[in-house]
Design a protein around this motif. Structure first.
Motif, PDB file in Angstrom:
ATOM      1  N   PRO A   1       0.795  -1.237   0.000  1.00  0.00           N
ATOM      2  CA  PRO A   1       0.000   0.000   0.000  1.00  0.00           C
ATOM      3  C   PRO A   1       0.823   1.281   0.000  1.00  0.00           C
ATOM      4  CG  PRO A   1      -0.966  -1.592   1.514  1.00  0.00           C
ATOM      5  CD  PRO A   1       0.366  -2.155   1.077  1.00  0.00           C
ATOM      6  N   LEU A   2       2.116   1.195   0.329  1.00  0.00           N
ATOM      7  CA  LEU A   2       2.960   2.396   0.314  1.00  0.00           C
ATOM      8  C   LEU A   2       3.414   2.771  -1.092  1.00  0.00           C
ATOM      9  CD1 LEU A   2       5.233   1.853   3.457  1.00  0.00           C
ATOM     10  CD2 LEU A   2       2.945   2.854   3.297  1.00  0.00           C
ATOM     11  N   MET A   3       3.227   1.868  -2.044  1.00  0.00           N
ATOM     12  CA  MET A   3       3.600   2.166  -3.430  1.00  0.00           C
ATOM     13  C   MET A   3       2.525   3.031  -4.082  1.00  0.00           C
ATOM     14  SD  MET A   3       4.892  -1.565  -4.780  1.00  0.00           S
ATOM     15  CE  MET A   3       5.980  -2.596  -3.808  1.00  0.00           C
ATOM     16  N   SER A   4       2.920   3.747  -5.129  1.00  0.00           N
ATOM     17  CA  SER A   4       1.913   4.391  -5.978  1.00  0.00           C
ATOM     18  C   SER A   4       1.302   3.321  -6.878  1.00  0.00           C
ATOM     19  CB  SER A   4       2.561   5.491  -6.827  1.00  0.00           C
ATOM     20  OG  SER A   4       3.451   4.911  -7.782  1.00  0.00           O
ATOM     21  N   ILE A   5       0.165   3.618  -7.461  1.00  0.00           N
ATOM     22  CA  ILE A   5      -0.465   2.633  -8.342  1.00  0.00           C
ATOM     23  C   ILE A   5       0.424   2.346  -9.545  1.00  0.00           C
ATOM     24  CG2 ILE A   5      -1.797   4.381  -9.611  1.00  0.00           C
ATOM     25  CD1 ILE A   5      -4.060   2.283  -9.800  1.00  0.00           C
ATOM     26  N   GLU A   6       1.182   3.364  -9.990  1.00  0.00           N
ATOM     27  CA  GLU A   6       2.087   3.159 -11.128  1.00  0.00           C
ATOM     28  C   GLU A   6       3.236   2.235 -10.735  1.00  0.00           C
ATOM     29  OE1 GLU A   6       1.130   6.138 -10.039  1.00  0.00           O
ATOM     30  OE2 GLU A   6      -0.204   6.815 -11.664  1.00  0.00           O
ATOM     31  N   GLU A   7       3.810   2.429  -9.546  1.00  0.00           N
ATOM     32  CA  GLU A   7       4.890   1.564  -9.086  1.00  0.00           C
ATOM     33  C   GLU A   7       4.409   0.125  -8.952  1.00  0.00           C
ATOM     34  OE1 GLU A   7       7.565   4.699  -6.410  1.00  0.00           O
ATOM     35  OE2 GLU A   7       5.895   3.602  -5.495  1.00  0.00           O
ATOM     36  N   PHE A   8       3.194  -0.046  -8.420  1.00  0.00           N
ATOM     37  CA  PHE A   8       2.666  -1.401  -8.262  1.00  0.00           C
ATOM     38  C   PHE A   8       2.387  -2.039  -9.621  1.00  0.00           C
ATOM     39  CE2 PHE A   8      -0.782  -4.469  -7.707  1.00  0.00           C
ATOM     40  CZ  PHE A   8      -0.231  -5.278  -6.715  1.00  0.00           C
TER      41      PHE A   8
ATOM     42  N   ALA B   1       2.819  -6.172  -9.868  1.00  0.00           N
ATOM     43  CA  ALA B   1       1.699  -6.727 -10.627  1.00  0.00           C
ATOM     44  C   ALA B   1       2.162  -7.556 -11.820  1.00  0.00           C
ATOM     45  CB  ALA B   1       0.770  -5.604 -11.094  1.00  0.00           C
ATOM     46  N   GLN B   2       3.364  -7.251 -12.344  1.00  0.00           N
ATOM     47  CA  GLN B   2       3.876  -7.975 -13.511  1.00  0.00           C
ATOM     48  C   GLN B   2       4.996  -8.953 -13.165  1.00  0.00           C
ATOM     49  OE1 GLN B   2       4.574  -5.552 -17.073  1.00  0.00           O
ATOM     50  NE2 GLN B   2       3.658  -3.789 -16.024  1.00  0.00           N
ATOM     51  N   SER B   3       5.316  -9.061 -11.887  1.00  0.00           N
ATOM     52  CA  SER B   3       6.494  -9.839 -11.502  1.00  0.00           C
ATOM     53  C   SER B   3       6.270 -11.342 -11.524  1.00  0.00           C
ATOM     54  CB  SER B   3       6.927  -9.434 -10.088  1.00  0.00           C
ATOM     55  OG  SER B   3       5.953  -9.857  -9.142  1.00  0.00           O
ATOM     56  N   GLY B   4       4.999 -11.747 -11.356  1.00  0.00           N
ATOM     57  CA  GLY B   4       4.715 -13.170 -11.255  1.00  0.00           C
ATOM     58  C   GLY B   4       4.822 -13.698  -9.847  1.00  0.00           C
ATOM     59  N   THR B   5       5.259 -12.852  -8.900  1.00  0.00           N
ATOM     60  CA  THR B   5       5.418 -13.306  -7.519  1.00  0.00           C
ATOM     61  C   THR B   5       4.093 -13.315  -6.766  1.00  0.00           C
ATOM     62  OG1 THR B   5       7.697 -12.500  -7.448  1.00  0.00           O
ATOM     63  CG2 THR B   5       6.613 -12.841  -5.332  1.00  0.00           C
ATOM     64  N   LEU B   6       3.210 -12.366  -7.084  1.00  0.00           N
ATOM     65  CA  LEU B   6       1.948 -12.265  -6.370  1.00  0.00           C
ATOM     66  C   LEU B   6       0.869 -13.142  -7.012  1.00  0.00           C
ATOM     67  CD1 LEU B   6       1.711  -8.431  -5.634  1.00  0.00           C
ATOM     68  CD2 LEU B   6       2.479 -10.256  -4.113  1.00  0.00           C
TER      69      LEU B   6
ATOM     70  N   ASP C   1      -2.970 -13.885  -8.312  1.00  0.00           N
ATOM     71  CA  ASP C   1      -3.921 -13.038  -9.043  1.00  0.00           C
ATOM     72  C   ASP C   1      -4.860 -12.313  -8.083  1.00  0.00           C
ATOM     73  OD1 ASP C   1      -2.803 -13.847 -11.407  1.00  0.00           O
ATOM     74  OD2 ASP C   1      -4.358 -15.321 -11.893  1.00  0.00           O
ATOM     75  N   ARG C   2      -5.324 -13.018  -7.043  1.00  0.00           N
ATOM     76  CA  ARG C   2      -6.242 -12.408  -6.083  1.00  0.00           C
ATOM     77  C   ARG C   2      -5.568 -11.262  -5.345  1.00  0.00           C
ATOM     78  NH1 ARG C   2     -11.218 -11.541  -6.054  1.00  0.00           N
ATOM     79  NH2 ARG C   2     -10.534  -9.457  -5.496  1.00  0.00           N
ATOM     80  N   GLU C   3      -4.309 -11.403  -5.027  1.00  0.00           N
ATOM     81  CA  GLU C   3      -3.580 -10.346  -4.336  1.00  0.00           C
ATOM     82  C   GLU C   3      -3.444  -9.113  -5.220  1.00  0.00           C
ATOM     83  OE1 GLU C   3      -0.672 -13.156  -1.560  1.00  0.00           O
ATOM     84  OE2 GLU C   3      -0.094 -12.659  -3.616  1.00  0.00           O
ATOM     85  N   ILE C   4      -3.208  -9.326  -6.506  1.00  0.00           N
ATOM     86  CA  ILE C   4      -3.086  -8.209  -7.449  1.00  0.00           C
ATOM     87  C   ILE C   4      -4.414  -7.466  -7.560  1.00  0.00           C
ATOM     88  CG2 ILE C   4      -2.668  -7.600  -9.863  1.00  0.00           C
ATOM     89  CD1 ILE C   4      -0.741 -10.004  -9.973  1.00  0.00           C
ATOM     90  N   VAL C   5      -5.509  -8.212  -7.698  1.00  0.00           N
ATOM     91  CA  VAL C   5      -6.837  -7.590  -7.791  1.00  0.00           C
ATOM     92  C   VAL C   5      -7.144  -6.804  -6.522  1.00  0.00           C
ATOM     93  CG1 VAL C   5      -9.319  -8.039  -7.922  1.00  0.00           C
ATOM     94  CG2 VAL C   5      -7.745  -9.276  -9.422  1.00  0.00           C
ATOM     95  N   ASP C   6      -6.868  -7.411  -5.364  1.00  0.00           N
ATOM     96  CA  ASP C   6      -7.132  -6.732  -4.096  1.00  0.00           C
ATOM     97  C   ASP C   6      -6.373  -5.419  -3.987  1.00  0.00           C
ATOM     98  OD1 ASP C   6      -8.817  -8.749  -3.316  1.00  0.00           O
ATOM     99  OD2 ASP C   6      -7.376  -9.724  -1.975  1.00  0.00           O
TER     100      ASP C   6
END
Length: 279
Positions: free
Chosen positions: A73-80, A85-90, A92-97
């Motif tokens: 949550p400390l990131m900007s939406i652009e940073e996330f 969001a594109q890293s593959g580490t998270l 899908d549900r976590e990305i949507v949330d």
């Protein structure tokens, strides 16, 4: 430059040390998106140590619950969007949330901490302006406010606030620091904190430290949404803090009443018992 990017030994630490790093509220101004990249590099190195292929599944396997210590949550939406969001580490549900968190108001609850990390280095100090604690301070959408000046330049990173008198519960809070003379807002943050029913205070931090000039008046405010809480009594008009780590430097905070609708907070009693600062 990002200190974790130039620390060659970071990927060699064990997971317990990694967790201690991620739990810290002070990381010298390191942005959370850079911290996430460092965590991914650590996970890739750990996959190698465990002789696992570097895949999304194996990254999550070696990280386990440690991923939850990254404060997305400390990131900007652009940073996330450009990073996690594109890293593959998270998942899908976590990305949507997280995208819902960034775009909706009021923000939905997420399991990742919203607590800002202080950008200051050195020793943190706290002053308390009350000598006693009482029960049943109510909230109706009005801000608790107090005016103050300091004897030296300081950097305020947050407030300590009282929590509920009746068991564990959560509060929503908007904190703000502004100049008294021109009402210019210097720092603010919307956050939540969970209390445990005790008289102790609970930290709410600004996203960035706020510079306070000596002998200039400022207004500290907290707009709290939640049930009745403890409140401070026996307020002191002047509080002095001796900073042993700074050769015995004595920093004074002087408090004054703010006219108008301030939810009853004054020099004598109310909320905002503590100010957290660096020098």
């Amino acid at each position: 430059m990002n200190p974790l990017e130039i620390s060659k030994g970071f990927t060699d630490i064990d997971i317990e040390t990694l967790q201690r790093v991620l739990k810290r509220d002070t990381l010298g101004g390191l942005r959370e998106c850079h911290l996430f990249k460092a965590v991914e590099r650590w996970a890739d190195a750990e996959c190698g140590r465990q002789k696992l292929g570097v895949t999304r599944e194996n990254r999550r396997k070696v990280l386990g619950e440690t991923i939850n210590l990254v404060r997305f949550p400390l990131m900007s939406i652009e940073e996330f969007a450009n990073g996690p969001a594109q890293s593959g580490t998270l998942e899908d549900r976590e990305i949507v949330d997280m995208f819902l968190y960034f775009t909706l108001n009021p923000k939905p609850a997420v399991r990742f901490s919203e607590m800002p990390r202080c950008a200051m280095n050195g020793k943190e100090y706290t002053i308390c302006r009350f000598t006693g604690v009482a029960e049943r301070w109510g909230y109706s959408g009005t801000s608790d406010t107090i005016r103050f000046t300091t004897s030296h330049k300081v950097y305020i990173v947050g407030f300590g606030l009282y929590g509920a008198t009746m068991g564990p519960t959560s509060y929503e809070v908007d904190i703000e620091l502004k100049s008294f003379e021109n009402q210019h807002v210097l720092g603010k943050n919307s956050s939540t904190f969970r209390c445990d029913g005790s008289q102790k205070t609970f930290r709410v931090l600004f996203r960035h430290p706020v510079e306070i000039k000596p002998e200039f008046p400022y207004i500290a405010s907290a707009t709290i949404n939640g049930q009745e809480s403890f409140y401070g009594t026996g307020g002191r008009r002047r509080v002095q803090k001796e900073l042993v780590s700074r050769g015995g430097l004595k920093v004074s905070f002087s408090f004054n009443y703010v006219k108008g609708n301030n939810n009853g907070t004054s020099v004598d009693d109310g909320q905002i018992p503590e100010i957290i600062f660096y020098v």
